[in-house]
Design a protein around this motif. Structure first.
Motif, PDB file in Angstrom:
ATOM      1  N   SER A   1       0.847  -1.189   0.000  1.00  0.00           N
ATOM      2  CA  SER A   1       0.000   0.000   0.000  1.00  0.00           C
ATOM      3  C   SER A   1       0.881   1.237   0.000  1.00  0.00           C
ATOM      4  CB  SER A   1      -0.941   0.004   1.207  1.00  0.00           C
ATOM      5  OG  SER A   1      -0.207   0.065   2.416  1.00  0.00           O
ATOM      6  N   PHE A   2       0.268   2.357  -0.331  1.00  0.00           N
ATOM      7  CA  PHE A   2       0.973   3.632  -0.372  1.00  0.00           C
ATOM      8  C   PHE A   2       0.115   4.681   0.338  1.00  0.00           C
ATOM      9  CE2 PHE A   2       1.957   1.172  -4.146  1.00  0.00           C
ATOM     10  CZ  PHE A   2       3.341   1.191  -4.198  1.00  0.00           C
ATOM     11  N   GLY A   3       0.784   5.634   1.003  1.00  0.00           N
ATOM     12  CA  GLY A   3       0.050   6.718   1.639  1.00  0.00           C
ATOM     13  C   GLY A   3      -0.502   6.353   2.998  1.00  0.00           C
ATOM     14  N   CYS A   4      -1.172   7.312   3.620  1.00  0.00           N
ATOM     15  CA  CYS A   4      -1.673   7.128   4.985  1.00  0.00           C
ATOM     16  C   CYS A   4      -2.905   7.990   5.209  1.00  0.00           C
ATOM     17  CB  CYS A   4      -0.587   7.507   5.986  1.00  0.00           C
ATOM     18  SG  CYS A   4      -1.048   7.282   7.711  1.00  0.00           S
ATOM     19  N   ASN A   5      -3.894   7.436   5.901  1.00  0.00           N
ATOM     20  CA  ASN A   5      -5.143   8.148   6.203  1.00  0.00           C
ATOM     21  C   ASN A   5      -5.263   8.551   7.662  1.00  0.00           C
ATOM     22  OD1 ASN A   5      -5.938   7.894   3.556  1.00  0.00           O
ATOM     23  ND2 ASN A   5      -7.402   6.244   3.912  1.00  0.00           N
ATOM     24  N   ASN A   6      -4.213   8.374   8.450  1.00  0.00           N
ATOM     25  CA  ASN A   6      -4.371   8.522   9.901  1.00  0.00           C
ATOM     26  C   ASN A   6      -4.229   9.951  10.424  1.00  0.00           C
ATOM     27  OD1 ASN A   6      -4.935   5.801  10.668  1.00  0.00           O
ATOM     28  ND2 ASN A   6      -2.817   5.305  10.151  1.00  0.00           N
ATOM     29  N   PHE A   7      -3.390  10.751   9.826  1.00  0.00           N
ATOM     30  CA  PHE A   7      -3.233  12.160  10.212  1.00  0.00           C
ATOM     31  C   PHE A   7      -2.963  12.341  11.704  1.00  0.00           C
ATOM     32  CE2 PHE A   7      -5.409  12.340   6.167  1.00  0.00           C
ATOM     33  CZ  PHE A   7      -4.744  13.360   5.512  1.00  0.00           C
ATOM     34  N   CYS A   8      -1.970  11.626  12.210  1.00  0.00           N
ATOM     35  CA  CYS A   8      -1.487  11.906  13.564  1.00  0.00           C
ATOM     36  C   CYS A   8      -0.991  13.351  13.571  1.00  0.00           C
ATOM     37  CB  CYS A   8      -0.352  10.947  13.929  1.00  0.00           C
ATOM     38  SG  CYS A   8      -0.843   9.200  13.880  1.00  0.00           S
ATOM     39  N   THR A   9      -1.254  14.071  14.636  1.00  0.00           N
ATOM     40  CA  THR A   9      -1.049  15.524  14.619  1.00  0.00           C
ATOM     41  C   THR A   9       0.413  15.947  14.548  1.00  0.00           C
ATOM     42  OG1 THR A   9      -1.139  15.588  17.045  1.00  0.00           O
ATOM     43  CG2 THR A   9      -3.198  15.980  15.848  1.00  0.00           C
ATOM     44  N   TYR A  10       1.342  15.027  14.831  1.00  0.00           N
ATOM     45  CA  TYR A  10       2.770  15.348  14.792  1.00  0.00           C
ATOM     46  C   TYR A  10       3.418  14.950  13.478  1.00  0.00           C
ATOM     47  CZ  TYR A  10       2.732  10.399  15.920  1.00  0.00           C
ATOM     48  OH  TYR A  10       2.465   9.050  15.889  1.00  0.00           O
ATOM     49  N   CYS A  11       2.680  14.297  12.585  1.00  0.00           N
ATOM     50  CA  CYS A  11       3.283  13.591  11.449  1.00  0.00           C
ATOM     51  C   CYS A  11       2.988  14.280  10.116  1.00  0.00           C
ATOM     52  CB  CYS A  11       2.775  12.145  11.422  1.00  0.00           C
ATOM     53  SG  CYS A  11       3.576  11.135  10.152  1.00  0.00           S
ATOM     54  N   ILE A  12       4.026  14.446   9.312  1.00  0.00           N
ATOM     55  CA  ILE A  12       3.920  15.081   7.998  1.00  0.00           C
ATOM     56  C   ILE A  12       3.601  14.073   6.890  1.00  0.00           C
ATOM     57  CG2 ILE A  12       6.363  14.844   7.342  1.00  0.00           C
ATOM     58  CD1 ILE A  12       4.304  18.059   6.883  1.00  0.00           C
TER      59      ILE A  12
ATOM     60  N   MET B   1       9.613  -8.491   2.890  1.00  0.00           N
ATOM     61  CA  MET B   1       9.136  -7.526   3.878  1.00  0.00           C
ATOM     62  C   MET B   1       7.993  -6.754   3.228  1.00  0.00           C
ATOM     63  SD  MET B   1       9.282  -5.768   6.762  1.00  0.00           S
ATOM     64  CE  MET B   1      10.890  -5.718   7.585  1.00  0.00           C
ATOM     65  N   LEU B   2       6.772  -6.950   3.729  1.00  0.00           N
ATOM     66  CA  LEU B   2       5.607  -6.255   3.200  1.00  0.00           C
ATOM     67  C   LEU B   2       5.588  -4.841   3.766  1.00  0.00           C
ATOM     68  CD1 LEU B   2       3.008  -9.141   3.654  1.00  0.00           C
ATOM     69  CD2 LEU B   2       4.534  -8.705   1.713  1.00  0.00           C
ATOM     70  N   LEU B   3       5.496  -3.845   2.885  1.00  0.00           N
ATOM     71  CA  LEU B   3       5.674  -2.460   3.292  1.00  0.00           C
ATOM     72  C   LEU B   3       4.419  -1.625   3.085  1.00  0.00           C
ATOM     73  CD1 LEU B   3       9.171  -1.871   1.656  1.00  0.00           C
ATOM     74  CD2 LEU B   3       8.712  -2.250   4.092  1.00  0.00           C
ATOM     75  N   GLY B   4       4.120  -0.805   4.076  1.00  0.00           N
ATOM     76  CA  GLY B   4       3.029   0.163   3.991  1.00  0.00           C
ATOM     77  C   GLY B   4       3.128   1.101   5.174  1.00  0.00           C
ATOM     78  N   GLN B   5       2.611   2.313   5.033  1.00  0.00           N
ATOM     79  CA  GLN B   5       2.622   3.231   6.171  1.00  0.00           C
ATOM     80  C   GLN B   5       1.807   2.647   7.318  1.00  0.00           C
ATOM     81  OE1 GLN B   5       5.045   5.603   3.972  1.00  0.00           O
ATOM     82  NE2 GLN B   5       4.586   5.807   6.116  1.00  0.00           N
ATOM     83  N   ASN B   6       0.770   1.879   6.973  1.00  0.00           N
ATOM     84  CA  ASN B   6      -0.040   1.161   7.959  1.00  0.00           C
ATOM     85  C   ASN B   6      -0.548  -0.117   7.308  1.00  0.00           C
ATOM     86  OD1 ASN B   6      -1.766   0.251   9.941  1.00  0.00           O
ATOM     87  ND2 ASN B   6      -3.310   1.818   9.604  1.00  0.00           N
TER      88      ASN B   6
END
Length: 474
Positions: free
Chosen positions: A189-200, A232-237
């Motif tokens: 997967s690519f990208g992230c939907n979580n929007f942790c407040t410290y993370c760019i 190694m399976l890779l994804g932001q989450n």
């Protein structure tokens, strides 16, 4: 000039291969003029996702005709940048100054910048104005267009800058240069939907999108045919894999299908977000002989109040209950984590909650970070920034606890015989090789370069805190 008519009826994959072919002809001509092979170097800053992207860039450059080297005095240098922390940007600019001195001595040298840092508009403008010797700039969303952008740069002898704000495109089957013959990263997967407040990351990597499971399976099957025994399976989450697909596919279901691939010996994955780690995934890990008995489970903070400010969407109690369920099914699991100290508004009581989680979970290791403002994130404007001296004191106390608990946790395997995948000759002692256990712990034991890529039974004779010395068992 780029001929749009030549490519308008091609798929994106065919289009990129077309431009790679055209570029190859130009590079062949340049080699004849210079009387030597042209060289390229791809330097990676940041995470394993970036490392995998760099393998794709290297693969395309090799296909074009470059010899891939590690020396940044090469004819073409690509900096694949990271921007998780602002000091990562500073590091890139420092290294660019060195490249400029090399370029002045090599008139044929070209320089490219790509990756997460190039998704920030202010940074792109800075490169445009102050680093005019950089020949190509592109971002994370159009990495798949590297062949096309390269052709535009080399054929027109022009500066090329193209950064897309977003893209839903996933282009399969482009050239790739693997760093290791026996193991490989695989994007799921690519990208992230979580929007942790410290993370760019969501702002520079974009919204989450999952690859088709059939494409993932096909890629791994081809890797196995080419000698790979570990992926190694890779994804932001990785835990939220499949939520953007129709029909939806869970990460646990994907793992079950990957397990069935003959010849594949080991499966790793990262990174896991606690809020999306399902009981089904816990069951799959527990029942598998191939899936690593290691789980990287970022905590970030042990305080429910701080977790809420971070937008982590779980509580301290949720996290501890999840760990209990994991350990109940896989008692031998090695847990690692990420922890931030000094997040805005963190009190001594909040910090002690974090220390409490570390004591209860007993991590095998932890990556500990002092919070620093990241421009472009919500947390950068939060009130109650914690004084530097207070943060430093807390960080030191946390690090001491992590080291104490980690040594105890890792040492529980001492005396056991476990299977290890040999990864390299030890950099400190050439009579030893360094290998990785299924639980991700490193063991060093007598061996030679001929052992690299092999699975070896090893007795763990002495724990050194975070790693082992051992001996091969025939």
């Amino acid at each position: 000039m780029l001929d749009i008519n030549e490519t308008k009826n091609l798929t994106e994959e065919e289009k990129q291969l077309y431009y790679i072919g055209l570029s190859k002809k130009i590079i062949e001509e340049k080699e004849r003029e210079l009387g030597r092979k042209l060289t390229a170097c791809v330097t990676t800053f940041g995470c394993q996702m970036n490392a995998r992207d760099s393998e794709k860039l290297s693969g395309i450059l090799r296909e074009i005709g470059y010899e891939i080297i590690e020396d940044e005095k090469a004819d073409f240098v690509v900096f694949n940048t990271c921007t998780v922390r602002e000091n990562a940007n500073t590091k890139v600019y420092g290294r660019l100054g060195i490249l400029n001195s090399y370029k002045k001595k090599n008139s044929s040298m070209k320089i490219a910048l790509c990756g997460c840092m190039m998704q920030e508009k202010d940074e792109v403008e800075k490169v445009k104005k102050s680093y005019r010797f950089v020949d190509m700039v592109f971002g994370t969303h159009n990495l798949f267009k590297f062949g096309e952008l390269f052709y535009q740069m080399i054929s027109e002898d022009a500066r090329v800058i193209e950064v897309l704000e977003a893209s839903d495109e996933i282009v399969e089957n482009l050239p790739l240069e693997r760093k290791f013959p026996f193991k490989s990263g695989v994007n799921i997967s690519f990208g992230c939907n979580n929007f942790c407040t410290y993370c760019i990351v969501p702002y520079v990597r974009g919204r989450e999108k999952s690859r088709n499971p059939k494409d993932i399976i096909k890629e791994i099957e081809n890797l196995v045919k080419d000698g790979v025994i570990e992926v190694m399976l890779l994804g932001q989450n990785v835990n939220s894999y499949g939520k953007t697909l129709e029909p939806k596919v869970s990460f646990a279901e994907l793992l079950r299908d990957i397990e069935k691939i003959e010849g594949l010996k080991r499966i790793r994955f990262m990174t896991s977000h606690p809020k999306d780690l399902s009981d089904d995934l816990i069951d799959v890990m527990a029942s598998s002989d191939k899936i690593s008995k290691h789980l990287h489970l970022p905590l970030q903070s042990g305080s429910t109040a701080i977790l809420k400010k971070m937008n982590r969407v779980y509580t301290k109690e949720d996290y501890l209950a999840l760990v209990d369920r994991i350990k109940a099914k896989t008692p031998e699991v090695s847990l690692t984590t990420d922890i931030i100290v000094g997040f805005p508004g963190e009190t001594e009581e909040d910090f002690l909650e974090t220390m409490d989680v570390v004591s209860k979970v007993q991590y095998d290791s932890a990556f500990t970070f002092i919070y620093s403002k990241r421009t472009g994130t919500p947390a950068a404007s939060f009130d109650n920034q914690v004084p530097e001296d207070v943060v430093k004191d807390r960080f030191d106390r946390l690090l001491a606890l992590v080291q104490e608990t980690s040594r105890k946790q890792v040492s529980r395997f001492e005396g056991q015989v476990m299977e290890a995948l040999v990864e390299e000759v030890n950099s400190q002692d050439e009579s030893l090789v360094s290998a990785r256990l299924l639980n991700n712990v490193i063991v060093h034991f007598p061996g030679t370069k001929d052992d690299i890529g092999k699975l070896v039974k090893v007795k763990l004779t002495k724990c050194m805190g975070f790693y082992y010395y051992g001996e091969a068992i025939s």
